[in-house]
Scaffold this active site. Structure first.
Site, mmCIF file in Angstrom:
data_model
loop_
_atom_site.group_PDB
_atom_site.id
_atom_site.type_symbol
_atom_site.label_atom_id
_atom_site.label_comp_id
_atom_site.label_asym_id
_atom_site.label_seq_id
_atom_site.Cartn_x
_atom_site.Cartn_y
_atom_site.Cartn_z
ATOM 1 N N HIS A 219 -12.071 15.010 70.965
ATOM 2 C CA HIS A 219 -10.810 14.444 69.744
ATOM 3 C C HIS A 219 -10.341 14.631 69.055
ATOM 4 O O HIS A 219 -11.059 15.256 68.133
ATOM 5 C CB HIS A 219 -11.685 13.339 68.883
ATOM 6 C CG HIS A 219 -10.740 12.656 68.737
ATOM 7 N ND1 HIS A 219 -10.911 10.919 68.118
ATOM 8 C CD2 HIS A 219 -10.197 12.645 67.522
ATOM 9 C CE1 HIS A 219 -10.607 10.355 67.323
ATOM 10 N NE2 HIS A 219 -9.773 11.301 66.894
ATOM 11 N N HIS A 221 -6.252 15.865 66.968
ATOM 12 C CA HIS A 221 -5.250 15.685 65.957
ATOM 13 C C HIS A 221 -4.381 16.800 65.795
ATOM 14 O O HIS A 221 -4.079 17.552 66.136
ATOM 15 C CB HIS A 221 -5.959 15.682 64.683
ATOM 16 C CG HIS A 221 -6.776 13.913 64.670
ATOM 17 N ND1 HIS A 221 -6.025 13.071 63.217
ATOM 18 C CD2 HIS A 221 -7.958 13.837 64.722
ATOM 19 C CE1 HIS A 221 -7.295 11.888 63.328
ATOM 20 N NE2 HIS A 221 -8.405 12.500 64.206
ATOM 21 N N CYS A 252 -5.649 10.707 58.859
ATOM 22 C CA CYS A 252 -7.440 10.522 58.643
ATOM 23 C C CYS A 252 -7.136 10.724 57.171
ATOM 24 O O CYS A 252 -6.510 11.199 56.264
ATOM 25 C CB CYS A 252 -8.183 12.317 57.931
ATOM 26 S SG CYS A 252 -9.484 11.744 57.425
#
Length: 316
Positions: A219, A221, A252
């Site tokens: 995962h 970003h 986030c």
């Protein structure tokens, strides 16, 4: 869906990857303006029609903490996705699990999470890492007993904006504790975009070796523009499961400035050009991302929204 063989694709055995869409939860939760329930439902339905088999739909968190997700049950009830689409919900603690299991018929997967960084975990969910993992043991048993697919997510796996580097050993130790509690999938989150391709290669090679029989999920970003490069490095290291967000939505909330996940359509475009099978319809993914852009009323940062898919002219 049209399958294209690209002239620069990798030769030899075709590799297959699995992609979970997290935009409806991880993406939307960071949007400042309230998104209408019907808009969320329309996007999820479109993503399901694009071939995605796993979609993170909602989170059972307190509505006063993340108001954007307060309509999670209504979204779960309203979506109309193909029967083979697995719907995932995120649960922060035992109270959230109680609330989720009260709606057991609306989803197939539950994800628990922790931050590898002590400071980030405290700022994110106001608990120590140990308190979170103590809760995980009981929650994992309950999830398994319910016959629900159980995944775990470790945030700040590749670095913390407050503490700096996070030791790989600490992250993999947490992963093993989740696996011992019954998790069959371990997701490693680059929560604020601090990973780089060299480290991603070393990390996922180690994770695959240390966690046999567990699905390993990346995962990433794109906070610092390295998301796709990191995904490629993870792929080459043996990772075959990825999470991404349509339109590069997300980020986030702790700290500010941490921008979105890698865009699903960009990730799929890259994989398709490499000859990696995703089972997804790129045109439909781009259309869904463009619809999300229209709904939000601002330009999203996905490259494929602007450029569209690569189209190779036939040889002359």
């Amino acid at each position: 869906m049209t399958t294209t063989t690209f002239p620069n694709s990798t030769q030899g055995e075709t590799r297959t990857v699995h992609i979970r869409e997290v935009g409806p939860r991880d993406g939307f939760q960071n949007e400042p303006e309230t998104i209408a329930t019907e808009d969320k439902i329309r996007l999820i339905n479109a993503l399901g029609r694009a071939g995605l088999k796993r979609i993170e739909v909602a989170s059972f968190v307190r509505p006063d903490v993340i108001p954007q997700l307060a309509d999670g049950v209504a979204v779960l009830r309203g979506i109309d996705v193909p029967a083979d689409v697995s719907r995932m919900v995120l649960v922060p603690n035992s109270k959230g699990l109680d609330n989720a299991l009260a709606h057991r018929d609306l989803f197939e997967e539950i994800a628990l999470f922790v931050s590898a960084s002590e400071t980030h975990n405290r700022r994110n969910i106001n608990r120590t890492v140990q308190e979170t993992m103590d809760d995980v043991r009981g929650m994992g048993k309950r999830i398994v007993a319910e016959g629900v697919s159980y995944s775990a997510v470790i945030a700040t796996s590749f670095g913390c904006p407050f503490e700096g580097p996070v030791p790989m050993e600490r992250v993999l130790d947490l992963a093993e504790r989740f696996a011992e509690s019954g998790a069959t999938e371990l997701g490693f989150g680059d929560t604020t975009g601090m990973c780089n391709p060299a480290y991603a290669s070393r990390f996922f090679a180690a994770a695959v070796e240390r966690l046999p029989g567990v699905e390993i999920t990346a995962h990433f970003h794109n906070t610092r523009g390295q998301g796709l490069a990191n995904a490629y490095a993870a792929l080459e290291a043996g990772c075959r499961s990825f999470e991404s967000s349509c339109g590069e939505l997300g980020g986030c909330p702790v700290p500010a400035g941490s921008t979105g996940n890698i865009a699903t359509e960009d990730l799929v475009s890259m994989f398709h050009e490499m000859g990696v099978d995703t089972g997804l319809d790129l045109d439909r993914l781009i259309a869904a991302a463009r619809d999300a852009q229209s709904t939000l009323g601002r330009k999203l940062t996905s490259h494929s929204i602007v450029a569209g898919p690569v189209i190779w002219a036939p040889a002359v």
